[in-house]
Design a protein around this motif. Structure first.
Motif, PDB file in Angstrom:
ATOM      1  N   PRO A  92      -3.152   3.846  -5.734  1.00  0.00           N
ATOM      2  CA  PRO A  92      -3.395   2.409  -5.890  1.00  0.00           C
ATOM      3  C   PRO A  92      -2.220   1.599  -5.374  1.00  0.00           C
ATOM      4  O   PRO A  92      -1.077   2.079  -5.362  1.00  0.00           O
ATOM      5  CB  PRO A  92      -3.561   2.246  -7.409  1.00  0.00           C
ATOM      6  CG  PRO A  92      -2.865   3.430  -8.008  1.00  0.00           C
ATOM      7  CD  PRO A  92      -3.058   4.553  -7.019  1.00  0.00           C
ATOM      8  N   ASP A  93      -2.514   0.383  -4.937  1.00  0.00           N
ATOM      9  CA  ASP A  93      -1.451  -0.473  -4.408  1.00  0.00           C
ATOM     10  C   ASP A  93      -0.407  -0.724  -5.484  1.00  0.00           C
ATOM     11  O   ASP A  93      -0.721  -0.901  -6.672  1.00  0.00           O
ATOM     12  CB  ASP A  93      -2.030  -1.804  -3.930  1.00  0.00           C
ATOM     13  CG  ASP A  93      -2.935  -1.618  -2.730  1.00  0.00           C
ATOM     14  OD1 ASP A  93      -2.941  -0.521  -2.162  1.00  0.00           O
ATOM     15  OD2 ASP A  93      -3.634  -2.587  -2.366  1.00  0.00           O
ATOM     16  N   LYS A 148       0.843  -1.192   0.000  1.00  0.00           N
ATOM     17  CA  LYS A 148       0.000   0.000   0.000  1.00  0.00           C
ATOM     18  C   LYS A 148       0.881   1.245   0.000  1.00  0.00           C
ATOM     19  O   LYS A 148       1.831   1.348   0.770  1.00  0.00           O
ATOM     20  CB  LYS A 148      -0.922   0.005   1.222  1.00  0.00           C
ATOM     21  CG  LYS A 148      -1.987  -1.083   1.189  1.00  0.00           C
ATOM     22  CD  LYS A 148      -2.952  -0.935   2.351  1.00  0.00           C
ATOM     23  CE  LYS A 148      -4.039  -1.995   2.290  1.00  0.00           C
ATOM     24  NZ  LYS A 148      -4.897  -1.810   1.094  1.00  0.00           N
TER      25      LYS A 148
END
Length: 656
Positions: A74-75, A58
């Motif tokens: 976004p991851d 993350k």
């Protein structure tokens, strides 16, 4: 053949035995090797399978309240859909550019990756467990070794901690000697390992020592992160040849490598090539060039090193691509071409290799001979988790710590610092007159402040400096955290108590304090008590922050606050902030020193030449309140236990 692999043992390793015989070892030495080999026991083969391994992290939120945005990024995908299989006797190499996910994948295979890893990783069809961990050797890219220990001492202490308790001490030492012989470290066995500030053995020898630490437990699975990093080509070849020999002896060996030479490349049995976390090849190293040629990327005829070609492909550079061209005929940028090429290679892998590889992974052919016992029979109780007892761990860690830190604890600089300050302060307060109460109170307060400041700042460095070693050894299950912690505490005591004893013995008598043995002894005990408390605070700060600069900054602020509230500079602290003095160990130490030095029978030289004023009526002493000395002792005792407990809890939390 199942019957042959089931009986694989270290003494049956062909490469090791042949190398020893070629070196012309004596019959007695060969007998020692054979005896130590039997101590290791049989080697249980491990087939490692990993299918669709994926891992993401993350990223922190962007913007903030002030900017009107709290959107999270976004991851970031680190690994995606990586699969492979490596069997006993095989050497698998992970190849790819920096940041492609090689180390992350290796760490996941070792069961040491924090967070959730999706996909399937099995060891002889079983998930990762304590029994697998104890038979797995994991070598990080950086050699984490104690610089002041010799090669023999390093391997001996590791053997004493990692080998099972049913072996005697002599047998464990023999095991360390065997590893030294196997890895060709005999010439430097009595040389210090060395480090950044200390000249020691060469980089290749350091790498072999690190490998030797893992070899002591006779691992069935050996995982290494870039073992040839920073080494010349000849030394790198020796390291990989060693790994190849270990694999041929029945082990499963997996390594990451950044830029192997052609000689190294052809030593690998299998290959996994990654680009941006995605696989573009997984299979036999000898068939990699043929595969990429089949999908349209044929190497140049003058190519010497296949690894260079594979790394170019992983970087999005084809055999006909010119790095200097920024734009092609269609106006596309170089980065667009690279990305499109990477996407093509990823899709080609999924189309041509993925299904075939998964079929091989899910098949049972060749694995019946390497199956573990049923899960229910795997030992996992607390008593069976550790190979040695708590007392043995404590003893070994204590002796090792004393040897490693003797240069630091008993350094001439620290002794000179304490002696010079003690003599200088003794001269400044030379035979101070008991009637000059303010001067003597200043000396006592200096006692409490100097031996609060000095031990605390020395202790701050303890755990941050050993963080890498502690993480490495704890992740390998070498010892309990409690045994390490108490060994560290006990190892630091000698010098932490010797120096203040010498200091007080010099300054007390030179300063003209009360010349009675009982007063001197009590003063010394109070100072030593204060040293232990301040050291505990330093250990707690270092363990909580694990960053020397941050810890020293916070310690400077705390020490300044404690000194100001210590009862010497300010007697009338405003009520709303007066509570600070109750958390200052300098305050309690200073009160105890004053209470030991002065009684109802003492007088001082007050105004107008009068000499009959009671010392306890002096404003600075009267305000302290010396009627409850037991509370001061108890308060320091709570701090002594509390700070050290905080340090232990911080270390315990950080390991999870």
């Amino acid at each position: 053949m199942p019957s042959e692999q089931e009986n694989i043992s270290v003494h049956a390793e062909p490469s090791t035995r042949s190398s020893c015989l070629e070196d012309g070892l004596s019959e007695q030495l060969q007998a020692t090797i054979f005896r130590c080999s039997k101590l290791r026991g049989s080697l249980r083969p491990v087939t490692l399978k990993f299918e669709d391994v994926a891992y993401s992290i993350k990223l922190p939120k962007t913007g903030g309240i002030c900017f009107g945005s709290t959107d999270s990024k976004p991851d970031r995908v680190v690994l995606n859909g990586v699969s492979g299989i490596v069997r006993p006797g095989e050497l698998l190499a992970m190849l790819g550019p920096s940041g492609s996910g090689k180390t992350t994948l290796l760490t996941a295979l070792a069961g040491r990756l924090p967070g959730k890893v999706s996909g399937t990783i099995t060891y002889n069809g079983q998930p990762f467990s304590g029994s697998i961990k104890r038979k797995t050797g994991f070598l990080t890219q950086d050699d984490v070794l104690y610089p002041h220990l010799t090669v023999l001492e390093t391997l001996t202490y590791t053997a004493l901690l990692r080998l099972p308790k049913n072996l005697t001490r002599a047998e464990k030492v023999e095991q360390a000697e065997l590893v030294i012989l196997e890895l060709g470290l005999t010439r430097c066995r009595n040389s210090v390992v060395g480090g950044v500030l200390l000249r020691g053995i060469s980089g290749g020898e350091r790498k072999r020592v690190s490998i030797g630490q893992e070899m002591l437990v006779n691992p069935s699975l050996l995982l290494l992160d870039e073992p040839t990093s920073g080494l010349d080509s000849t030394t790198a070849q020796r390291i990989v040849a060693t790994l190849q020999g270990l694999a041929r002896g029945g082990r499963t060996v997996v390594t990451t490598i950044h830029q192997p030479s052609s000689r190294l490349y052809w030593m690998f049995d299998k290959l996994v090539v990654l680009t941006d976390g995605y696989p573009i090849y997984s299979g036999a190293a000898s068939r990699a060039m043929e595969y990429f040629g089949s999908v349209g990327y044929v190497p140049r005829v003058d190519l010497v090193n296949p690894a260079d070609f594979l790394l170019d492909l992983a970087n999005g550079v084809g055999p006909d691509t010119k790095e200097g061209d920024r734009y092609d005929n269609h106006g596309r940028s170089e980065s667009d071409d690279k990305n499109s090429m990477k996407q093509f290679l990823i899709s080609s892998y999924k189309k041509n290799l993925n299904d075939v590889l998964k079929a091989e992974i899910r098949g049972n052919c060749g694995d019946q001979n390497a199956s573990l016992p049923p899960t229910s029979s795997i030992k996992s109780s607390h008593e069976q988790q550790w190979t040695t007892t708590w007392c043995e761990q404590f003893k070994v860690l204590l002796v090792r710590g004393l040897k490693e830190r003797r240069h630091e604890s008993y350094s001439g600089l620290r002794v000179f610092q304490s002696l010079s300050v003690s003599i200088l302060s003794g001269l400044l307060w030379w035979h101070s007159n008991p009637l000059h109460i303010q001067d003597q109170m200043g000396l006592l307060f200096f006692f409490s402040t100097f031996w609060g400041f000095f031990p605390m700042f020395n202790a701050i460095f303890a755990f941050p400096q050993e963080r890498a070693m502690l993480m490495k050894e704890r992740s390998s299950g070498m010892y309990r955290l409690s045994s390490y912690y108490f060994a560290r505490m006990a190892g630091d005591l000698p010098m932490e108590l010797v120096l203040p004893t010498i200091f007080v013995a010099i300054t007390y008598w030179m300063g003209g304090l009360k010349p009675l043995p009982i007063n001197f002894v009590l003063t010394l005990l109070i100072i030593l008590y204060n040293v232990l408390v301040s050291q505990g605070l330093g250990l707690a700060l270092g363990a909580i922050l694990m960053e020397v600069k941050q810890a020293t900054t916070l310690a400077s602020v705390l020490m300044l606050v404690f000194l100001l509230a210590g009862g010497y500079y300010i007697q009338h602290i405003p009520p709303f902030i007066a509570w600070i003095k109750y958390i200052s160990f300098s305050y309690y130490c200073y009160k105890l020193l004053i209470g030991v030095q002065y009684t109802e029978d003492n007088y001082y030289d007050c105004e107008f030449g009068q000499h009959h004023c009671k010392t306890l009526e002096f404003p600075g002493i009267k305000h302290l309140g010396l009627n409850n000395m037991g509370f001061n002792v108890a308060a320091l005792g709570v701090m002594l236990v509390g700070y050290r407990f905080m340090a232990y809890v911080a270390l315990r939390v950080r390991q999870h």
